[in-house]
Design a protein around this motif. Structure first.
Motif, mmCIF file in Angstrom:
data_model
loop_
_atom_site.group_PDB
_atom_site.id
_atom_site.type_symbol
_atom_site.label_atom_id
_atom_site.label_comp_id
_atom_site.label_asym_id
_atom_site.label_seq_id
_atom_site.Cartn_x
_atom_site.Cartn_y
_atom_site.Cartn_z
ATOM 1 N N VAL A 150 34.684 36.622 49.510
ATOM 2 C CA VAL A 150 33.764 37.108 50.536
ATOM 3 C C VAL A 150 32.439 37.525 49.904
ATOM 4 N N ASP A 151 32.529 38.234 48.763
ATOM 5 C CA ASP A 151 31.316 38.658 48.063
ATOM 6 C C ASP A 151 31.673 38.919 46.596
ATOM 7 N N PRO A 152 31.204 38.076 45.685
ATOM 8 C CA PRO A 152 31.531 38.236 44.260
ATOM 9 C C PRO A 152 31.124 39.583 43.678
ATOM 10 N N SER A 153 30.198 40.277 44.351
ATOM 11 C CA SER A 153 29.733 41.551 43.813
ATOM 12 C C SER A 153 30.650 42.718 44.183
ATOM 13 N N VAL A 154 31.687 42.472 44.961
ATOM 14 C CA VAL A 154 32.601 43.550 45.361
ATOM 15 C C VAL A 154 33.178 44.237 44.121
ATOM 16 N N ALA A 155 33.088 45.557 44.106
ATOM 17 C CA ALA A 155 33.604 46.332 42.968
ATOM 18 C C ALA A 155 35.088 46.615 43.198
ATOM 19 N N ILE A 156 35.921 45.684 42.795
ATOM 20 C CA ILE A 156 37.359 45.779 43.046
ATOM 21 C C ILE A 156 37.952 47.065 42.469
ATOM 22 N N ASP A 157 37.489 47.467 41.297
ATOM 23 C CA ASP A 157 38.056 48.645 40.615
ATOM 24 C C ASP A 157 37.761 49.947 41.359
ATOM 25 N N LYS A 158 36.800 49.923 42.277
ATOM 26 C CA LYS A 158 36.464 51.128 43.027
ATOM 27 C C LYS A 158 37.140 51.159 44.404
ATOM 28 N N GLU A 162 30.359 42.384 56.634
ATOM 29 C CA GLU A 162 29.739 43.707 56.704
ATOM 30 C C GLU A 162 30.800 44.801 56.735
ATOM 31 N N VAL A 163 31.839 44.577 57.533
ATOM 32 C CA VAL A 163 32.917 45.571 57.622
ATOM 33 C C VAL A 163 33.626 45.703 56.283
ATOM 34 N N ILE A 164 33.970 44.573 55.681
ATOM 35 C CA ILE A 164 34.690 44.585 54.407
ATOM 36 C C ILE A 164 33.923 45.356 53.343
ATOM 37 N N LEU A 165 32.622 45.117 53.261
ATOM 38 C CA LEU A 165 31.816 45.784 52.234
ATOM 39 C C LEU A 165 31.642 47.272 52.490
ATOM 40 N N SER A 166 31.936 47.709 53.704
ATOM 41 C CA SER A 166 31.802 49.130 54.030
ATOM 42 C C SER A 166 33.069 49.931 53.729
ATOM 43 N N LEU A 167 34.157 49.237 53.382
ATOM 44 C CA LEU A 167 35.453 49.899 53.226
ATOM 45 C C LEU A 167 35.805 50.169 51.768
ATOM 46 N N LYS A 168 36.501 51.288 51.563
ATOM 47 C CA LYS A 168 36.978 51.650 50.234
ATOM 48 C C LYS A 168 38.501 51.637 50.156
ATOM 49 N N HIS A 169 39.156 51.453 51.303
ATOM 50 C CA HIS A 169 40.624 51.504 51.352
ATOM 51 C C HIS A 169 41.157 50.289 52.106
ATOM 52 N N PHE A 170 42.171 49.651 51.526
ATOM 53 C CA PHE A 170 42.789 48.493 52.163
ATOM 54 C C PHE A 170 44.310 48.584 52.092
ATOM 55 N N ILE A 171 44.949 48.192 53.174
ATOM 56 C CA ILE A 171 46.402 48.034 53.221
ATOM 57 C C ILE A 171 46.650 46.532 53.283
ATOM 58 N N VAL A 172 47.349 45.991 52.293
ATOM 59 C CA VAL A 172 47.440 44.538 52.152
ATOM 60 C C VAL A 172 48.883 44.080 51.964
ATOM 61 N N GLU A 173 49.125 42.837 52.353
ATOM 62 C CA GLU A 173 50.466 42.281 52.170
ATOM 63 C C GLU A 173 50.726 41.916 50.712
ATOM 64 N N ASP A 174 49.695 41.389 50.055
ATOM 65 C CA ASP A 174 49.833 40.987 48.650
ATOM 66 C C ASP A 174 48.568 41.369 47.900
ATOM 67 N N ALA A 177 44.802 39.614 48.110
ATOM 68 C CA ALA A 177 43.749 40.426 48.720
ATOM 69 C C ALA A 177 42.527 40.526 47.803
ATOM 70 N N ARG A 178 42.758 40.784 46.541
ATOM 71 C CA ARG A 178 41.640 40.882 45.596
ATOM 72 C C ARG A 178 40.878 39.567 45.500
ATOM 73 N N ARG A 179 41.600 38.459 45.473
ATOM 74 C CA ARG A 179 40.953 37.159 45.395
ATOM 75 C C ARG A 179 40.120 36.886 46.644
ATOM 76 N N PHE A 180 40.638 37.270 47.800
ATOM 77 C CA PHE A 180 39.909 37.057 49.050
ATOM 78 C C PHE A 180 38.616 37.877 49.076
ATOM 79 N N LEU A 181 38.684 39.131 48.660
ATOM 80 C CA LEU A 181 37.491 39.977 48.659
ATOM 81 C C LEU A 181 36.413 39.411 47.738
#
Length: 234
Positions: A50-58, A27-39, A43-47
């Protein structure tokens, strides 16, 4: 609503996220538009897991790792100045523990922002839980020196500290040096000292075993390319 810096645990290895992460994290992940990541790639693969519908480009990603200049770290929190929350993710496990994410958390604390850690797997704590060692008094030392003589001195010092202070000693190592470190423990430590080797925690090929040092000489596990935690106790 005040912005929050969420510390988001990531699965260890290829473990299914719903095996080790609570639904609230999603729920938290899907509510966020900004991420600070190590790699970024991890990070994109993990998201997507979690949910294949995540709009990575946004989603906006900022990398924070050993190559990041300390001077640019404070600017990573710019979205919070506009009231937007940010998620922090390590490459694996819990962010800010043996991880560059600690630097951005320190900045957020200085600025007075709310920092919220989410529940998830920590290989360090899970290894301690399964080791049979002292869980009330322990010390995590991260990586030992690469130099052979300095590493030997460190192992001797930490072993002495373990006996004098009744304190579990915990270490991690780069996977390709796992065998060298285990052989160093066998070569340097007292035969009666107990050593726990914990590999690929939460994964299908998880291995966790505690033996006296003298018995590890003939029981070296497969540690090739496997993230491993080493624990020492009397």
């Amino acid at each position: 609503m005040n912005p929050i810096l969420y510390l988001i645990p990531v699965t260890l290895g290829e473990t299914a996220h719903d095996r080790v992460l609570p639904p609230y994290n999603r729920e938290v992940i899907l509510s966020l538009k900004h991420f600070i990541v190590e790699d970024l790639r991890t990070a994109r693969r993990f998201l997507k897991k979690v949910d294949p519908s995540v709009a990575i480009d946004k989603i906006s990603f900022t990398e924070l790792n050993e190559h990041t200049s300390p001077a640019v770290i404070p600017s990573m929190l710019t979205p919070m100045e506009a009231g937007e929350s940010i998620g922090v993710m390590s490459e694996a496990g819990c962010p800010a523990v043996a991880d560059p994410g600690a630097d951005i958390v320190a900045v957020a604390q200085r600025k007075g922002y709310c920092v919220t850690p989410l529940v998830g797997p920590s290989s360090i704590l899970m290894a301690l839980m399964a080791s049979g060692f002292n869980g009330q008094r322990f010390a995590f030392h991260g990586y030992l020196p690469v130099d052979i003589s300095k590493r030997a001195e460190s192992i001797k010092a930490f072993e002495a500290r373990m006996y004098s202070e009744n304190e579990t000693q915990i270490f991690i190592e780069t996977p390709y040096r796992n065998y060298n470190l285990l052989n160093d423990f066998v070569r340097i430590c007292r035969f009666s000292t107990r050593l726990c080797v914990a590999c690929n925690i939460t994964c299908d090929d998880e291995f966790i075993r505690t033996l006296p040092v003298k018995e590890w000489a003939g029981n070296i596990p497969d540690m090739k390319k496997r993230p491993t935690v080493f624990l020492m106790y009397k």
